[in-house]
Design an enzyme around this catalytic site. Structure first.
Site, PDB file in Angstrom:
ATOM      1  CG  ASN A 197      -1.818   1.143   1.342  1.00  0.00           C
ATOM      2  OD1 ASN A 197      -1.761   2.063   0.519  1.00  0.00           O
ATOM      3  ND2 ASN A 197      -2.673   1.145   2.350  1.00  0.00           N
TER       4      ASN A 197
ATOM      5  CE  LYS B 215      -0.389   2.490   6.598  1.00  0.00           C
ATOM      6  NZ  LYS B 215      -1.769   2.820   6.453  1.00  0.00           N
TER       7      LYS B 215
ATOM      8  NE  ARG C  54      -6.229   1.846  -0.004  1.00  0.00           N
ATOM      9  CZ  ARG C  54      -6.211   3.020   0.610  1.00  0.00           C
ATOM     10  NH1 ARG C  54      -5.104   3.457   1.175  1.00  0.00           N
ATOM     11  NH2 ARG C  54      -7.283   3.760   0.662  1.00  0.00           N
TER      12      ARG C  54
ATOM     13  CG  HIS D  55     -13.265   3.857   3.398  1.00  0.00           C
ATOM     14  ND1 HIS D  55     -13.988   4.808   4.090  1.00  0.00           N
ATOM     15  CD2 HIS D  55     -11.966   4.138   3.665  1.00  0.00           C
ATOM     16  CE1 HIS D  55     -13.174   5.613   4.730  1.00  0.00           C
ATOM     17  NE2 HIS D  55     -11.923   5.238   4.483  1.00  0.00           N
TER      18      HIS D  55
ATOM     19  NE  ARG E 175     -10.629  12.981   4.540  1.00  0.00           N
ATOM     20  CZ  ARG E 175     -10.555  11.703   4.187  1.00  0.00           C
ATOM     21  NH1 ARG E 175     -11.438  11.196   3.336  1.00  0.00           N
ATOM     22  NH2 ARG E 175      -9.608  10.924   4.645  1.00  0.00           N
TER      23      ARG E 175
ATOM     24  N   GLY F  11     -15.172   2.647  14.820  1.00  0.00           N
ATOM     25  CA  GLY F  11     -16.219   1.621  14.795  1.00  0.00           C
ATOM     26  C   GLY F  11     -15.813   0.360  15.546  1.00  0.00           C
TER      27      GLY F  11
ATOM     28  CD  GLU G  84      -8.933  -0.902   4.022  1.00  0.00           C
ATOM     29  OE1 GLU G  84      -8.424  -0.571   5.118  1.00  0.00           O
ATOM     30  OE2 GLU G  84      -9.264  -0.083   3.160  1.00  0.00           O
TER      31      GLU G  84
END
Ligand code: AMP
Length: 402
Positions: A11, A18, A94, A183, A244, A335, A387
């Site tokens: 990524n 990463k 990714r 996402h 944001r 979450g 992911e």
């Protein structure tokens, strides 16, 4: 019998890389790491393998050098992940934007590279480093299959009434302005896990997935397909996030520019100085904002209320978009870990069939758990996202599948 394959997942950001080395089909992460400050005076690579840490600190000029160091780190004879680089069987990348060309992951060839290049115009910050990662990996490991996994792909199933904006059609035709959504790999992974956890068939199950991290988005999934999502043409639309703004009246942009701000200043405020940070004046990090609210800071409390209220409104609107909802999933840093946020979001949604079990929810962090009451019509789940694993699964299926 299925043969084991080892997948390197990459990524690439503008100054970071990463990586995760995942064994398939057992889905086991053998070790992972991150290279940061690429291009700075002092770069750093940190790798973790079975609790053991490996660190390199030196100038890392570019992504090629970064990947060379990754190869060195994963093959280190004492603290490495594999004995020899030839043990790696495939690479997954990714890629943030696949435009409207890709509705699923693909094996990378020249056509795919060209398509990713064509999306630079609409993802100028993300696609260039993703492409650099692909080019460098091809150069250093030319014989391995490489797969692109797009953040936008999962949302390509949205119907026109969800992805078109109410602006002249020509803007879609000439400039490709539409909702793409992001996402996607996370929403796809956690919704698939939700089906497995609840032992439900995709063909009769609808899910709302809430990815709540520093970036945040919500998706409505009907029978396995994304039918609407809160992020739009860019990841700025939708929920209020760490820095944001999320959705706002577009007339505000013109108003501020008439007051003398440049478009760059306005966009910088909306992307980097708004959200939890802008409203609390404290931090973009949920834990800091929660601590300040707890200590009596009114602005911090209001920022939390706005964050929660927006999510509630989206859940309500997606209950209307789907003809029924079976599962509600929470993922992302907030979450997965923030039980207070999950409680605040679900409180008051009982009339939509969303009944959280306050006792079970409390304290659940980063663990697959059903947090609804047994009699709740909607099953509420915490599912840690992964992911990297989803990317490895895609590489395995595409490059080595039957
Ligand atoms: P992500 O972008 O997915 O890594 O998520 C980052 C966000 O998760 C930050 O706002 C963190 O404050 C938040 N987060 C991480 N751990 C917790 C926690 N224990 N409680 C509340 N929020 C958390």
């Amino acid at each position: 019998m299925e043969k084991d394959k080892i997948i390197l997942v990459l990524n690439c950001g503008s100054s970071s890389l990463k990586y995760d080395v995942i064994k398939m089909p057992s889905r086991e992460s053998l070790g992972k790491g991150i290279v940061e400050r690429i291009g700075n005076e002092k770069g750093i690579l940190e790798q973790k393998v079975k609790g053991q840490k490996y660190k390199i600190e030196e100038k890392i000029e570019d992504h090629k050098k970064a990947l060379e160091l990754v190869i060195k780190a994963i093959t280190d004879k004492d603290t490495g992940i594999v004995k020899n680089i030839s043990e790696i069987n495939g690479i997954g990348h990714r890629v943030v934007h696949g435009g409207d060309k890709y509705a699923s992951s693909v094996i990378i060839d020249d056509t795919v590279i060209k398509a990713i290049e064509e999306c630079i115009d609409i993802a100028p910050l993300h696609n260039p480093p993703n492409l650099t990662g692909i080019r460098v990996a091809k150069e250093l490991m030319p014989n391995l299959p490489q797969v692109a996994v797009f953040d936008t792909a999962f949302h390509q199933t949205m119907p026109p009434h969800a992805f078109l904006y109410g602006i002249p059609r020509k803007m879609y035709e000439d400039y490709k302005i539409r909702r793409y959504g992001f996402h996607g790999t996370s929403h796809r992974y956690v919704s698939a896990r939700a089906l497995e956890i609840c032992k439900r068939d995709v063909s009769n199950t609808n899910i709302i997935t809430c990815h709540l991290g520093n970036g945040a988005s919500i998706t409505a999934i009907e029978k396995g397909k994304s039918i609407d999502t809160s992020m739009g043409f860019t990841p700025l639309e939708g929920l209020m996030m760490g820095t944001r703004s999320g959705s706002l009246d577009p007339a505000i942009l013109g108003y501020l520019m008439n007051k003398g701000m440049s478009i760059e200043e306005v966009m910088n405020i909306l992307n980097k100085k708004s959200g939890l940070l802008g409203l609390s004046g404290i931090s973009n990090d949920m834990r800091d904002v929660e601590a300040a609210a707890e200590a009596g800071n009114k602005d911090a409390k209001e920022a939390l209320d706005i964050f929660t209220y927006r999510i509630k409104r989206y859940i309500g609107s997606y209950c209307a978009a789907l003809d029924k909802v079976d599962i509600l999933v929470f993922t992302g840093g907030i979450g997965e870990n923030g039980w207070e946020s999950r409680e605040a979001i679900c409180k008051g949604l009982e009339n939509l069939g969303i009944m959280i079990n306050y006792e079970v929810n409390k304290g659940i962090r980063s663990k697959e758990t059903i947090i609804s009451h047994p009699y709740s019509p909607v099953t509420i789940l915490v599912v840690p996202t992964n992911e990297e694993l989803q990317i490895a699964i895609d590489v395995y299926d595409l490059a080595f599948g039957a």
